[in-house]
Design an enzyme around this catalytic site. Structure first.
Site, PDB file in Angstrom:
ATOM      1  N   TRP A 153       0.793  -1.224   0.000  1.00  0.00           N
ATOM      2  CA  TRP A 153       0.000   0.000   0.000  1.00  0.00           C
ATOM      3  C   TRP A 153       0.829   1.280   0.000  1.00  0.00           C
ATOM      4  O   TRP A 153       0.293   2.372  -0.123  1.00  0.00           O
ATOM      5  CB  TRP A 153      -0.911   0.037   1.241  1.00  0.00           C
ATOM      6  CG  TRP A 153      -0.242  -0.431   2.510  1.00  0.00           C
ATOM      7  CD1 TRP A 153      -0.393  -1.645   3.115  1.00  0.00           C
ATOM      8  CD2 TRP A 153       0.685   0.300   3.324  1.00  0.00           C
ATOM      9  NE1 TRP A 153       0.384  -1.726   4.252  1.00  0.00           N
ATOM     10  CE2 TRP A 153       1.050  -0.550   4.407  1.00  0.00           C
ATOM     11  CE3 TRP A 153       1.243   1.582   3.267  1.00  0.00           C
ATOM     12  CZ2 TRP A 153       1.945  -0.149   5.410  1.00  0.00           C
ATOM     13  CZ3 TRP A 153       2.138   1.978   4.251  1.00  0.00           C
ATOM     14  CH2 TRP A 153       2.479   1.115   5.304  1.00  0.00           C
ATOM     15  N   SER A 231       6.130  -7.805   2.871  1.00  0.00           N
ATOM     16  CA  SER A 231       7.006  -8.168   3.986  1.00  0.00           C
ATOM     17  C   SER A 231       7.720  -9.494   3.750  1.00  0.00           C
ATOM     18  O   SER A 231       7.273 -10.335   2.956  1.00  0.00           O
ATOM     19  CB  SER A 231       6.181  -8.257   5.275  1.00  0.00           C
ATOM     20  OG  SER A 231       5.344  -9.398   5.248  1.00  0.00           O
ATOM     21  N   GLU A 252      10.054  -8.821  -4.055  1.00  0.00           N
ATOM     22  CA  GLU A 252      10.624  -7.554  -3.566  1.00  0.00           C
ATOM     23  C   GLU A 252      10.125  -7.391  -2.140  1.00  0.00           C
ATOM     24  O   GLU A 252       9.008  -6.958  -1.903  1.00  0.00           O
ATOM     25  CB  GLU A 252      10.168  -6.407  -4.470  1.00  0.00           C
ATOM     26  CG  GLU A 252      11.027  -5.164  -4.336  1.00  0.00           C
ATOM     27  CD  GLU A 252      10.546  -4.230  -3.239  1.00  0.00           C
ATOM     28  OE1 GLU A 252      11.091  -4.325  -2.112  1.00  0.00           O
ATOM     29  OE2 GLU A 252       9.649  -3.433  -3.487  1.00  0.00           O
ATOM     30  N   CYS A 286      10.294   0.820   1.456  1.00  0.00           N
ATOM     31  CA  CYS A 286      11.132  -0.366   1.660  1.00  0.00           C
ATOM     32  C   CYS A 286      12.615  -0.039   1.586  1.00  0.00           C
ATOM     33  O   CYS A 286      13.434  -0.727   2.199  1.00  0.00           O
ATOM     34  CB  CYS A 286      10.771  -1.451   0.656  1.00  0.00           C
ATOM     35  SG  CYS A 286      10.925  -0.938  -1.072  1.00  0.00           S
TER      36      CYS A 286
END
Length: 478
Positions: A153, A231, A252, A286
């Site tokens: 998100w 995650s 990823e 990230c």
């Protein structure tokens, strides 16, 4: 204020927008207020079966479509994104929380990525191998098949485009499941593809219970590739499901980016760059710089300057042009960050800025700086994914590299030094899929984006992004 969504939220299957029909719904919230904005319909098992059947049909037709026609759809989609930028970025801010300037930058990057893949899809080359007269050996690269893609998100426009663009350019069909928390942005992107002429069976968009959707799509023999952004624990679980059908995977996953700051850096310039980048999207990135390892000789000045700049940041609703950092995306994140900050200070870290919630209502957390954070602190070992900067000292280059490589993550790393020999050594020695030296930009349309170790494998973007959606075939003719 006008309604958040100009068109209803829904599923996109076989070229049709679906809603109602007794489907369960999910409330999409505004992170700045916590208020509900819309009810999102969730896919049933029948919806998923219909999406799989459409993807199977779509792949047969789309793989036979000339690359120039596939590229034309991507180019037109990029044009439509730019034309609708004000509406789409407004939706992204209202459902994800980031400030408008960041949402507009995200959309611009997504459009540029579409343009890149539109051209790169026309450069899927094979080769002919030398053989004796009368024989021929060829190497062909062909689309892998229907793709199941799952998005996070935090970049509700870019993450969706990053999944769709290379798959479509390569000749694959795709079923994408964006985050239910940022559904409106994904719906707008799919509408751009639809209006650009993408056949309805080529791209499907579903929302629902993540575990149910992933198990159903990945168990199907129709699905030939998994692409996931999210995650580490969820990524590992999805890989186990994907193993049953030996499908291709691009993962990823999370990161915990080290930042090595040496005493020969341009300190003020480094601080200006890092503070802005650390708190971009409220730290929900990230590749966000997180563990700041600073050489002893400049540590105190760095810590003071970092805290001073952080305290000056203005926090508020992302729709307010004066805001420099918006709220976090959902109610889970402030609670998680508060726990990590409490653990670190309880173990001896010094709080230099922030440390608690800010703003009235909504999912805010103040940008936070912790110095001399012990390695035992949870935040030094678990991805914070929030507005927390962790400062520690180092003495030698070897110490800094050892600490940078200590964790199982290997997505991104940052280094600041004017020593050219050291820059080369750091590029070689640091275990990360992407390394930025004296800069913080890691994402470029023509450059691979991906990590190593627990941060995943495979690459998105660049030629590598399309290559990840291809299979290799050798043909020998006599």
């Amino acid at each position: 204020m006008p309604a958040t969504y100009d068109t209803p939220l829904g599923l996109y299957i076989g070229g049709e927008w679906l809603s109602g029909g007794g489907r369960d719904t999910h409330d999409v919230l505004n992170p700045a207020t916590g208020a509900g904005q819309a009810a999102l319909p969730l896919a049933t098992i029948d919806d998923l079966d219909r999406a799989l059947a459409a993807a199977e049909r779509g792949f047969i037709a789309w793989r036979a479509t000339p690359p120039e026609q596939r590229g034309a759809v991507l180019t037109k989609t990029a044009q439509l994104l730019r034309e609708r930028a004000d509406r789409i970025t407004r939706i992204a801010t209202l459902e994800q929380g980031k400030i408008q300037a960041e949402a507009k930058g995200e959309l611009a990057a997504a459009a540029a990525l579409l343009d890149f893949h539109a051209a790169e899809g026309q450069r899927i080359y094979g080769r002919v191998l030398p053989r004796p007269s009368g024989t021929r050996s060829m190497v062909l690269h062909q689309p892998v098949g229907p793709v199941a893609a799952f998005c996070a998100w935090n970049f509700p426009i870019m993450n969706v485009v990053r999944k769709l663009a290379p798959a479509i350019a390569a000749g694959c069909s795709i079923i994408i499941k964006p985050s239910e928390e940022t559904a409106g942005s994904a719906v707008e992107v799919l509408r751009c593809f639809q209006d650009a002429g993408l056949p309805g069976d080529v791209a499907q968009c579903v929302f629902g219970v993540p575990d149910q959707i992933s198990r159903h799509l990945l168990a199907s023999p129709i699905t030939r590739k998994l692409s996931f952004t999210g995650s580490v624990p969820v990524g590992k679980q999805l890989m186990k499901l994907a193993a049953d059908t030996m499908m291709h995977t691009t993962m990823e996953l999370g990161g915990h980016s080290p930042v090595l700051v040496f005493d020969d850096c341009d300190l003020d310039k480094t601080l200006d760059i890092l503070v802005t980048h650390k708190f971009r999207n409220a730290g929900q990135v990230c590749v966000a710089p997180t563990r700041f390892h600073v050489q002893d000789g400049i540590y105190d000045r760095f810590a003071s300057g970092f805290a001073e700049r952080t305290r000056a940041l203005r926090i508020g609703d992302g729709m307010d042009a004066a805001s420099q950092m918006g709220p976090m995306a959902n109610p889970r994140r402030p609670e998680a960050i508060a726990e990590l900050v409490g653990d670190a200070t309880g173990r001896g870290a010094t709080l230099l800025a922030g440390g608690d919630r800010g703003g009235e209502g909504g999912f805010f957390f103040q940008p936070t700086v912790l110095s001399d954070v012990p390695l035992a602190a949870r935040a030094m070992n678990e991805e914070p994914f929030g507005p927390v900067a962790l400062l520690t000292r180092f003495g030698s280059e070897a110490d800094a590299v050892e600490e940078a490589n200590r964790l199982p993550f290997g997505l991104a790393a940052y280094c600041f030094t004017e020593n050219g020999r050291r820059q080369n050594r750091l590029g070689d020695d640091i275990e990360a899929g992407m390394i930025a030296i004296n800069t913080v930009r890691l994402s470029w349309g023509d450059s691979p984006f991906g990590g190593m170790k627990d941060s995943g494998h495979g690459s998105e973007d660049g030629p590598e992004g399309i290559a990840a959606h291809l299979v290799t075939k050798a043909v020998h003719i006599s």
